[in-house]
Design an enzyme around this catalytic site. Structure first.
Site, PDB file in Angstrom:
ATOM      1  N   CYS A 297      77.755 -60.199   8.960  1.00 23.47           N
ATOM      2  CA  CYS A 297      78.754 -61.171   8.778  1.00 23.47           C
ATOM      3  C   CYS A 297      78.386 -62.675   8.351  1.00 23.47           C
ATOM      4  O   CYS A 297      77.662 -63.540   7.678  1.00 23.47           O
ATOM      5  CB  CYS A 297      78.029 -62.233  10.325  1.00 23.47           C
ATOM      6  SG  CYS A 297      78.375 -61.420  11.709  1.00 23.47           S
ATOM      7  N   GLY A 299      80.276 -64.592   5.201  1.00 24.84           N
ATOM      8  CA  GLY A 299      80.524 -66.072   4.664  1.00 24.84           C
ATOM      9  C   GLY A 299      80.448 -66.632   5.175  1.00 24.84           C
ATOM     10  O   GLY A 299      79.571 -66.739   6.356  1.00 24.84           O
ATOM     11  N   ASP A 346      86.500 -57.607  10.556  1.00 20.74           N
ATOM     12  CA  ASP A 346      85.499 -57.506  12.292  1.00 20.74           C
ATOM     13  C   ASP A 346      84.797 -57.436  12.212  1.00 20.74           C
ATOM     14  O   ASP A 346      85.307 -55.582  11.918  1.00 20.74           O
ATOM     15  CB  ASP A 346      86.539 -57.754  13.219  1.00 20.74           C
ATOM     16  CG  ASP A 346      85.987 -57.970  14.348  1.00 20.74           C
ATOM     17  OD1 ASP A 346      85.179 -57.978  15.014  1.00 20.74           O
ATOM     18  OD2 ASP A 346      86.388 -59.045  15.076  1.00 20.74           O
ATOM     19  N   ASP A 363      73.780 -61.816  10.785  1.00 29.44           N
ATOM     20  CA  ASP A 363      73.998 -63.465  10.667  1.00 29.44           C
ATOM     21  C   ASP A 363      75.156 -64.033  11.952  1.00 29.44           C
ATOM     22  O   ASP A 363      76.045 -64.895  11.027  1.00 29.44           O
ATOM     23  CB  ASP A 363      73.893 -63.871  10.022  1.00 29.44           C
ATOM     24  CG  ASP A 363      73.681 -65.132   9.390  1.00 29.44           C
ATOM     25  OD1 ASP A 363      72.726 -65.680  10.080  1.00 29.44           O
ATOM     26  OD2 ASP A 363      73.784 -65.669   8.092  1.00 29.44           O
ATOM     27  N   CYS A 416      71.370 -70.045  13.942  1.00 31.05           N
ATOM     28  CA  CYS A 416      70.841 -71.104  13.885  1.00 31.05           C
ATOM     29  C   CYS A 416      71.173 -71.292  14.839  1.00 31.05           C
ATOM     30  O   CYS A 416      71.908 -72.992  14.949  1.00 31.05           O
ATOM     31  CB  CYS A 416      71.510 -71.639  11.842  1.00 31.05           C
ATOM     32  SG  CYS A 416      70.917 -73.082  11.698  1.00 31.05           S
TER      33      CYS A 416
HETATM   34  C1  LIG Z   1      76.600 -68.216  10.803  1.00 30.35           C
HETATM   35  S1  LIG Z   1      77.992 -67.735   9.959  1.00 30.35           S
HETATM   36  C2  LIG Z   1      77.420 -66.274   8.648  1.00 30.35           C
HETATM   37  C3  LIG Z   1      76.782 -66.998   7.547  1.00 30.35           C
HETATM   38  C4  LIG Z   1      76.613 -66.588   6.015  1.00 30.35           C
HETATM   39  N1  LIG Z   1      75.555 -65.159   6.462  1.00 30.35           N
HETATM   40  C5  LIG Z   1      75.501 -66.830   4.883  1.00 30.35           C
HETATM   41  O1  LIG Z   1      74.186 -66.904   4.718  1.00 30.35           O
HETATM   42  O2  LIG Z   1      76.169 -68.081   4.294  1.00 30.35           O
HETATM   43  C6  LIG Z   1      78.829 -66.247  10.419  1.00 30.35           C
HETATM   44  C7  LIG Z   1      80.169 -65.297   9.970  1.00 30.35           C
HETATM   45  O3  LIG Z   1      80.329 -65.142  11.252  1.00 30.35           O
HETATM   46  C8  LIG Z   1      81.959 -64.947  11.096  1.00 30.35           C
HETATM   47  N2  LIG Z   1      82.050 -64.045  12.027  1.00 30.35           N
HETATM   48  C9  LIG Z   1      83.063 -64.393  12.968  1.00 30.35           C
HETATM   49  N3  LIG Z   1      83.296 -63.337  13.985  1.00 30.35           N
HETATM   50  C10 LIG Z   1      83.376 -62.755  13.229  1.00 30.35           C
HETATM   51  C11 LIG Z   1      83.255 -61.556  13.699  1.00 30.35           C
HETATM   52  N4  LIG Z   1      83.790 -60.546  14.796  1.00 30.35           N
HETATM   53  N5  LIG Z   1      82.559 -60.475  12.897  1.00 30.35           N
HETATM   54  C12 LIG Z   1      81.933 -60.625  11.911  1.00 30.35           C
HETATM   55  N6  LIG Z   1      82.208 -61.560  10.910  1.00 30.35           N
HETATM   56  C13 LIG Z   1      82.228 -62.438  12.221  1.00 30.35           C
HETATM   57  C14 LIG Z   1      82.376 -66.718  10.523  1.00 30.35           C
HETATM   58  O4  LIG Z   1      83.349 -66.800  10.166  1.00 30.35           O
HETATM   59  C15 LIG Z   1      81.164 -67.068  10.009  1.00 30.35           C
HETATM   60  O5  LIG Z   1      81.273 -67.021   8.329  1.00 30.35           O
END
Ligand SMILES: C[S@@+](CC[C@H](N)C(=O)[O-])C[C@H]1O[C@@H](n2cnc3c(N)ncnc32)[C@H](O)[C@@H]1O
Length: 477
Positions: A297, A299, A346, A363, A416
């Site tokens: 995860c 972004g 995903d 994350d 978080c």
């Molecule tokens: C808490 S943020 C991650 C922060 C990142 N690790 C950082 O340190 O910059 C969670 C991320 O998970 C993504 N996300 C949402 N649904 C998801 C899914 N089904 N699979 C993977 N990532 C997902 C969101 O778009 C978001 O960017």
């Protein structure tokens, strides 16, 4: 002393215009700081915007100077953070229900009350500047209404209003604290439940107070490029107490994006708690290969950038998964010269091979209740109903990560948030899966005090000066 009753108009309501009607307009107020703060509150209210994205853009576009920018920031972020208290005061001072007040007038009133309660701006100046602001946007009638309401708000200072409005602290200590350090009650309850699990219920006031303060900015030095000592010397910050890559800057030390090492991509803004959680994934010993890491995860790429730099030092690679295209683009921009492959997918069905990765970070998307200091309006926007769908997604993502890691490899589950449903409950369910062992994460946060009983680690703003990150570590048997 209870507030004076508001002056009533002929219809029996408080003086002031009905919704949407205003008197003749004066020329716009010449008050760039308050105008920027008002427009920020408007964007948050009308468009669900994020104050900390809207305001910097407004300040840049309008070329607002340093002093006005500092005032605009204090007012916009401060009013967003304390909204519950401001509205409680306004509810007492206005006989018109807040839901019937024009949005822009309500925002002007909120800024006015914030100045009265939380700044050193003299009350007469706070009132007259706010009334002029309301006049410039909503006309003379609205200005008269704002004047009457704000004059009543001047009758007490913050302590006086809290004592007047909050429940009795002996009968309802949590309700009292939730108004004293403005937080929605359900959030204060979630924090209290987690502290109680750790036998630390008496820390709630300290936690809510820490969450109500403007946080320091933390930088991360990119491994292999610059040391934290060099970064601290260049930026005038201090080396962080726990992360070997961290530097802490004073709260309000200016826009960190302007710092040379950040512009040159030798460093980035990243909370020390996030650094520690990412580093915890890298620390448990594993046997055999250790060159293939995954961030499921990823972004916008903060942890991917730190992990990519670390695995790259040993010649390894990181795969970074993110379903949102614009966030995947952000990852690409921060990992440009690192051995990181970005996949738009995903995380639950990325197509990546099972049992192939040595270390996997999850994350997971979460309520973000652990980073309320940094997202001024977030505490009032989040709802208890947000929690259940997130825990379902978190559980699924962690389950997938445990399939993608190879036997002997390690998974870090990070959120978080200190909400038990998102932390301990998700981790405990994963640990019950056959072939999975939960590790005691505390030794992988070396020298960090106050980590409780384990096996998960919960960081706290009031104890560690970090966001309230949670980290659980698992090994696939
Ligand atoms: C808490 S943020 C991650 C922060 C990142 N690790 C950082 O340190 O910059 C969670 C991320 O998970 C993504 N996300 C949402 N649904 C998801 C899914 N089904 N699979 C993977 N990532 C997902 C969101 O778009 C978001 O960017």
């Amino acid at each position: 002393m209870s507030p004076q009753p508001a002056r009533r108009d002929r219809r029996g309501g408080p003086s002031g215009p009905p919704r949407g009607r205003g008197g003749p307009r004066r020329p716009p107020a010449q008050d760039p700081a308050r105008e920027a703060a008002l427009d920020t509150l408007g964007a948050v209210r009308e468009k669900d915007a994020y104050a900390n994205l809207v305001l910097p853009r407004l300040l840049r576009d309008r070329r607002i100077g340093t002093r006005d920018a500092a005032l605009a920031t204090e007012l916009a972020y401060g009013a967003s953070r304390t909204l519950g208290l401001l509205d409680a005061v306004l509810g007492e001072c206005s006989e018109r229900p807040l839901t019937e007040i024009d949005g822009v007038v309500l925002d002007g009133l909120r800024l006015g009350v914030y100045q009265l309660l939380r700044t050193r701006i003299p009350p007469h100046a706070a009132v007259s500047a706010s009334v002029e602001l309301v006049r410039s946007r909503a006309g003379t009638g609205a200005a008269g209404f704002a004047n009457a309401v704000l004059r009543r708000a001047t009758e007490r200072d913050e302590d006086g209003w809290v004592e007047f409005l909050a429940p009795d602290s002996a009968e309802d200590p949590l309700g009292y604290l939730a108004l004293r350090h403005p937080h929605p009650r359900w959030v204060a309850e979630a924090f209290a439940a987690t502290l109680a699990e750790a036998g630390a219920e008496d820390e709630l006031a300290e936690l809510l107070a820490a969450d109500d303060a403007r946080p320091a900015v933390h930088l991360v030095a990119r491994p292999g490029e610059i040391s934290s000592a060099e970064l601290a010397a260049i930026t005038g910050g201090d080396e962080a107490p726990y992360s070997p890559y961290g530097v802490r800057l004073e709260a309000g030390a200016g826009d960190p994006a302007d710092l040379e090492p950040v512009r040159e991509r030798l460093a980035a803004v990243q909370d020390e708690g996030s650094q520690l959680a990412a580093l915890a994934l890298t620390r448990p010993q594993i046997e055999g290969s250790d060159l293939r890491w995954l961030d499921l995860c990823a972004g916008p790429g903060g942890k991917a950038s730190l992990l990519g730099a670390l695995v790259g030092l040993d010649g390894g690679t990181l795969d970074a998964v993110e379903p949102a295209t614009h966030r995947a683009d952000l990852i690409r921009s921060v990992v440009k010269d690192l051995p990181v492959r970005v996949h738009i997918a995903d995380g639950r069905r990325s197509g990546l091979p099972s049992a192939a990765f040595d270390r996997v970070l999850v994350d997971a998307p979460c309520t973000g209740l652990g980073a309320l200091r940094r997202r001024p309006e977030a505490r009032w926007r989040r709802q208890p109903s947000d929690v259940a769908p997130l825990t379902t997604l978190q559980t699924e993502l962690l389950g997938t990560a445990l399939d993608l890691v190879r036997p002997g490899g390690v998974v870090a589950y990070v959120v978080c948030s200190p909400h038990l449903a998102e932390t301990v409950e998700v981790a405990t369910a994963a640990a019950a899966r056959p072939g999975v062992t939960q590790l005691d994460a505390r030794p992988f946060f070396p020298d960090v005090p106050g980590l409780g009983e384990g096996p998960g680690v919960q960081l706290w703003p009031h104890r560690h000066g970090t966001d309230a990150m949670f980290c659980a570590l698992f090994r696939r048997d």
